[in-house]
Design a protein around this motif. Structure first.
Motif, PDB file in Angstrom:
ATOM      1  N   UNK A 127     -13.202  -9.925  -8.818  1.00  0.00           N
ATOM      2  CA  UNK A 127     -12.762  -9.611  -7.462  1.00  0.00           C
ATOM      3  C   UNK A 127     -13.647 -10.350  -6.466  1.00  0.00           C
ATOM      4  N   UNK A 128     -13.016 -11.011  -5.509  1.00  0.00           N
ATOM      5  CA  UNK A 128     -13.768 -11.855  -4.596  1.00  0.00           C
ATOM      6  C   UNK A 128     -13.534 -11.394  -3.155  1.00  0.00           C
ATOM      7  N   UNK A 129     -13.786 -10.121  -2.901  1.00  0.00           N
ATOM      8  CA  UNK A 129     -13.570  -9.586  -1.567  1.00  0.00           C
ATOM      9  C   UNK A 129     -12.086  -9.453  -1.270  1.00  0.00           C
ATOM     10  N   UNK A 130     -11.768  -8.870  -0.115  1.00  0.00           N
ATOM     11  CA  UNK A 130     -10.361  -8.743   0.262  1.00  0.00           C
ATOM     12  C   UNK A 130     -10.102  -9.599   1.494  1.00  0.00           C
ATOM     13  N   UNK A 172      -8.647 -10.424   5.085  1.00  0.00           N
ATOM     14  CA  UNK A 172      -8.285  -9.595   6.240  1.00  0.00           C
ATOM     15  C   UNK A 172      -6.777  -9.614   6.450  1.00  0.00           C
ATOM     16  N   UNK A 202      -7.063  -1.931   2.252  1.00  0.00           N
ATOM     17  CA  UNK A 202      -7.606  -2.907   1.302  1.00  0.00           C
ATOM     18  C   UNK A 202      -9.105  -2.722   1.037  1.00  0.00           C
ATOM     19  N   UNK A 203      -9.859  -2.289   2.045  1.00  0.00           N
ATOM     20  CA  UNK A 203     -11.294  -2.069   1.838  1.00  0.00           C
ATOM     21  C   UNK A 203     -11.498  -0.917   0.852  1.00  0.00           C
ATOM     22  N   UNK A 237     -10.098  -2.089  -2.552  1.00  0.00           N
ATOM     23  CA  UNK A 237     -10.699  -3.347  -3.017  1.00  0.00           C
ATOM     24  C   UNK A 237      -9.617  -4.312  -3.488  1.00  0.00           C
TER      25      UNK A 237
END
Lengths: 101, 435
Positions: B1-4, B6, B69-70, B73
């Motif tokens: 996982x490489x962040x979400x 925006x 999404x935060x 994740x």
């Protein structure tokens, strides 16, 4: 040209967490740095202040950009981990003082 | 996982929301709540829906597209659906506004149900998008369960609203007519208390903990807040609905409504106590403007909740109006404006400066805002909102209208500061950090 963990750490002070506004080293977000001067490989193990942080990819890309301009570095591997989870107590004493605790 | 990633359309949602708020404040200042028909008149209904649908619901959905999404994740389920939903909501709201203003006019009576149906299509699309994103995080984490409860109440709010609109257009059934006659307080409680407030509580727990460097784990008080507030409100609303639709009256129905209302009020009390605990445990002693003025919104929530409880136990129309105004402007509106002042700079930083990190001088999020210049606008907003609530609750129309004018000035000031963040250039002195 040889490079050291110390030089990488100094360079990473140019990369900061946008929300807290402090560099990732003093925030305690970087858990480990490994360097292989022979192959030019650098490994970074780090975390974020919160899982799912939308700034994650920008911070990891920022690390790659910053280190890629250093002499002798051929490859940068950034690995984001969530264990142990980051806590404010991991900040440097100076930054803790800045936030007031 | 490489962040979400925006959400691409969150800023557009925020823009629509702020324009709706400014329009509503201008309308109230011009006498929208005291004109023909009072608060049940066409202009008042149009204004109330500008606040609840145009401002707060659009704001909340825009924020949830970033927030879900935060929590999960995972990137938002569909960026395209977010845009389609916004277009439908705006088109539906515009038709609804026209429909409200022409209520009782005969020829245009289709505008309200048609607009309502289009808006509901947009809300369902946006809510489904958020729900599908959250479902990827099963079992739902603590904050997400507030949002899930809020979305369930949103569905009920839409159902009731559509029923009113179709019944007003002459296509109602006897049951729908009973709802129109007695169900308005339920529609208000489900929308303001269930959808907007429960969701805002979940978002507050997450955002205020992040922004103040406080523990996100809330333990038993957090669980108690969720179960008491959502469960209590649900019990009171289901009982009220059955009472209206089936004509259930008597001691048991009244008792269940009171138990539900008191449980919900207790849940709010636990939430406010827990928020006080959260602020006191913070590591960030010097609070940013969004977090420090967020305290005013929480105090406003306490005032509005007390008014709501009083109105629930001793129904009196001015008290009900005052409670609704307190919930809409002091609590939800205040929280919304204060958190916009954090979220907009953060998203702006991500879009404009994130890709440049590590490649040269980059400002911090803090460098994009001018807190000293913006603080007076927030203080004016909360003072004016308090005056508005007082004016509405005491049927002092000139006080309420004057207060709304000051709220308009404050909101316009905050909106201009946000536009400056969004479109302005940071000062050169703020660009001398980083590589």
């Amino acid at each position: 040209m040889a490079f050291t963990e110390s030089a990488v750490e100094t360079a990473l002070r140019d990369v900061f967490d946008p929300e807290l506004g402090q560099n990732i080293i003093d925030l305690g977000l970087v858990y480990g740095i490994t360097v292989d001067a022979k192959t030019g490989k650098v490994g970074i193990v780090m975390t974020m202040t919160t899982p799912g942080c939308p700034a994650e990819s920008y911070i990891t890309d920022g690390i790659r950009h910053r280190l890629s301009i250093m002499d002798g570095i051929a490859e940068v591997d950034v690995r984001v981990v969530w264990s142990p989870p980051w806590t404010p107590e991991m900040m440097s004493e100076e930054i803790r003082g800045y936030f007031g605790f | 996982m490489h962040g979400v990633k925006p959400s691409r359309w969150t800023m557009a949602y925020f823009g629509v929301a702020l324009i709706s708020l400014l329009a509503a404040e201008a309308a109230i200042a011009g006498g929208a709540l005291s004109g023909v028909g009072g608060v049940s008149g066409p202009v008042a209904l149009a204004t109330v829906h500008l606040v609840t649908l145009g401002w707060l619901t659009t704001l909340m959905l825009g924020a949830l597209q970033q927030f879900a999404p935060v929590i999960a994740m995972r990137t938002l389920d569909s960026q395209a659906a977010a845009l389609v939903a916004l277009i439908l909501i705006v088109a539906g709201l515009a038709a609804m506004e026209d429909g409200f203003l022409q209520m009782g006019g005969g020829a245009a009576s289709w505008l309200l149900p048609a607009g309502g149906a289009v808006a509901v299509a947009g809300l369902v699309t946006a809510a489904t998008n958020v729900a599908l994103t959250l479902l990827k995080a099963r079992p739902l984490p603590f904050h997400a369960r507030f949002v899930a409860a809020g979305l369930a109440f949103l569905a009920l709010t839409m159902l009731l609203g559509l029923t009113f609109a179709f019944a007003d257009a002459g296509s109602g059934t006897p049951l729908a007519d009973r709802l129109v006659a007695f169900g308005l307080p339920i529609h208000m409680a489900v929308g303001i208390g269930g959808w907007l407030t429960l969701t805002a509580m979940g978002v507050s727990y997450k955002l205020l903990a992040m922004f103040t460097l406080s523990p996100e784990e809330r333990g038993r008080p957090g669980e108690a807040t969720l179960w008491l507030s959502a469960g209590g409100l649900g019990l009171a609303i289901v009982t009220s609905l059955v009472a209206v639709l089936a004509g259930w009256q008597g001691g048991t129905a009244d008792a269940l409504e009171v138990v539900g209302g008191l449980a919900a009020a207790t849940g709010v009390g636990v939430f406010l106590w827990d928020m006080r605990r959260l602020y006191r445990a913070r590591k960030r002693r010097q609070l940013e403007l969004s977090a420090s003025c967020g305290v005013l919104a929480l105090v406003g929530f306490g005032v509005a909740a007390a008014l709501s409880l009083a109105a629930f136990l001793h129904p009196a129309f001015p008290l009900v109006k005052g409670a609704a105004a307190g919930m809409l402007f002091l609590w939800l509106g205040g929280l919304g404006l204060t958190q916009l002042y954090k979220i907009v700079p953060f998203l702006t930083w991500i879009e404009r400066f994130g890709p440049r990190l590590g490649q040269g001088p980059v400002p911090r999020v803090q460098d994009l805002v001018a807190e000293r210049r913006t603080r007076p606008f927030f203080l004016l907003y909360f003072a004016a909102a308090a005056a508005l609530v007082t004016g509405v609750a005491t049927t002092a129309a000139p006080l309420a209208e004057g207060a709304a004018a000051f709220m308009f000035v404050a909101t316009a000031g905050i909106a201009m500061e946000l536009a400056r963040v969004r479109f302005g250039q940071p000062a050169a002195k703020d660009l001398d950090r980083s590589a």
